[in-house]
Design an enzyme around this catalytic site. Structure first.
Site, PDB file in Angstrom:
ATOM      1  N   THR A 132      93.528  59.632  33.941  1.00 47.80           N
ATOM      2  CA  THR A 132      92.875  59.057  32.738  1.00 47.80           C
ATOM      3  C   THR A 132      93.158  60.173  31.402  1.00 47.80           C
ATOM      4  OG1 THR A 132      90.812  60.402  32.887  1.00 47.80           O
ATOM      5  CG2 THR A 132      91.164  58.130  33.893  1.00 47.80           C
TER       6      THR A 132
ATOM      7  N   TYR B  10      80.195  69.680  24.146  1.00 46.22           N
ATOM      8  CA  TYR B  10      81.234  69.588  25.008  1.00 46.22           C
ATOM      9  C   TYR B  10      80.965  70.440  26.239  1.00 46.22           C
ATOM     10  CZ  TYR B  10      85.994  70.661  26.271  1.00 46.22           C
ATOM     11  OH  TYR B  10      87.414  70.823  27.104  1.00 46.22           O
TER      12      TYR B  10
ATOM     13  N   ALA C  28      95.862  59.776  29.319  1.00 46.57           N
ATOM     14  CA  ALA C  28      97.186  60.376  29.512  1.00 46.57           C
ATOM     15  C   ALA C  28      97.927  60.068  28.514  1.00 46.57           C
ATOM     16  CB  ALA C  28      97.845  59.481  30.914  1.00 46.57           C
TER      17      ALA C  28
ATOM     18  N   SER D  55      86.478  72.649  31.703  1.00 45.26           N
ATOM     19  CA  SER D  55      86.755  73.624  30.858  1.00 45.26           C
ATOM     20  C   SER D  55      86.078  75.227  31.349  1.00 45.26           C
ATOM     21  CB  SER D  55      86.408  73.003  29.494  1.00 45.26           C
ATOM     22  OG  SER D  55      86.235  74.464  28.591  1.00 45.26           O
TER      23      SER D  55
END
Length: 245
Positions: A9, A155, A11, A142
């Site tokens: 996903t 985020y 991409a 992350s």
């Protein structure tokens, strides 16, 4: 040549595009790529994969934060490939600013794009994996999901949720020989970080022991390594940050 089907996903560019190219280079024949706003880039990547690597590539342009869109994606996958053997949840967006200035809509957009899409895609990919008694789910996360970042609360929360999702789902799926892991990226040299000016980039590089930003290809290499084996490695949040944390 590898007959397994991989879904990547987000991409159309950056990390996702590098992952798609890596799998094509390694001989994967069934590659599915998704994008939303960068449709032209998504189509360019599809042409590249077909022409340079002679693989079967299916592209799907839609917002995966909407469950109905994900259901349409997996219906197309079922018709073309039966199911997904390797799922790479990479789609993601960021928002920089004070929490007090963050609107409810902006919060929801980040959470649904980064975290809900991971749930949606995993939910619909798992039945085929269960039937096959094998599978890989790799979540591109992350370091901010571990440590948190000032002015990136939404985020950080979305990636922290992804990390917890990874650990919990790995325990649930381990008896079915399905491994679930996440890569907690540090600073990757992508357009997401282009808001930094030269002075800010230099200052940030000084904080990283490896003395540089990572390349998207390095994330792709680690993703492929996790996908090709390591049947006893699951539920891990693997930091790729050059020794930053």
């Amino acid at each position: 040549m590898n007959a397994k089907t991989v879904l990547i996903t987000g991409a159309s560019k950056g990390i996702g595009a590098s992952i798609a190219i890596k799998f094509a280079k390694e001989g994967f024949q069934n590659i599915i790529i998704t994008g939303n706003k960068s449709v032209n880039q998504l189509n360019d990547l599809k042409r590249l994969l077909k022409q340079d690597y002679a693989c079967t590539c299916h592209s799907f342009a839609a917002d995966l934060s909407v469950y109905e869109n994900v259901k349409r994606l997996f219906q197309e996958i079922k018709e073309r490939y039966d199911g997904v053997d390797i799922l790479i949840n990479n789609v993601g967006i960021s928002h920089i600013g004070l929490l007090t200035d963050l609107s409810v809509d902006e919060w929801n957009q980040v959470i649904h794009t980064n975290l809900s899409s991971t749930f949606y895609c995993s939910k619909l990919a798992i039945p085929h994996m269960n039937h096959q008694k094998c599978g890989k789910i790799i979540n591109i996360s992350s370091v901010w999901g571990i440590y948190g970042a000032s002015c990136e609360v939404a985020y950080s929360a979305s990636k922290g949720g992804m990390n917890a999702f990874t650990k919990a789902l790995a325990k649930e799926l381990a008896p079915s020989n399905i491994q679930v892991n996440a890569i907690a990226c540090g600073v990757i040299d992508t357009k997401m970080n282009q808001f930094l000016d030269e002075e800010e980039r230099a200052s940030l590089i000084e904080e990283i022991p490896a003395n540089r930003f990572a390349k998207t290809e390095e994330v792709a290499d680690l993703t492929y390594d996790l996908a090709k084996g390591h049947s006893y490695l699951t539920g891990q949040i693997i930091s790729l940050d050059g020794g930053w944390f």
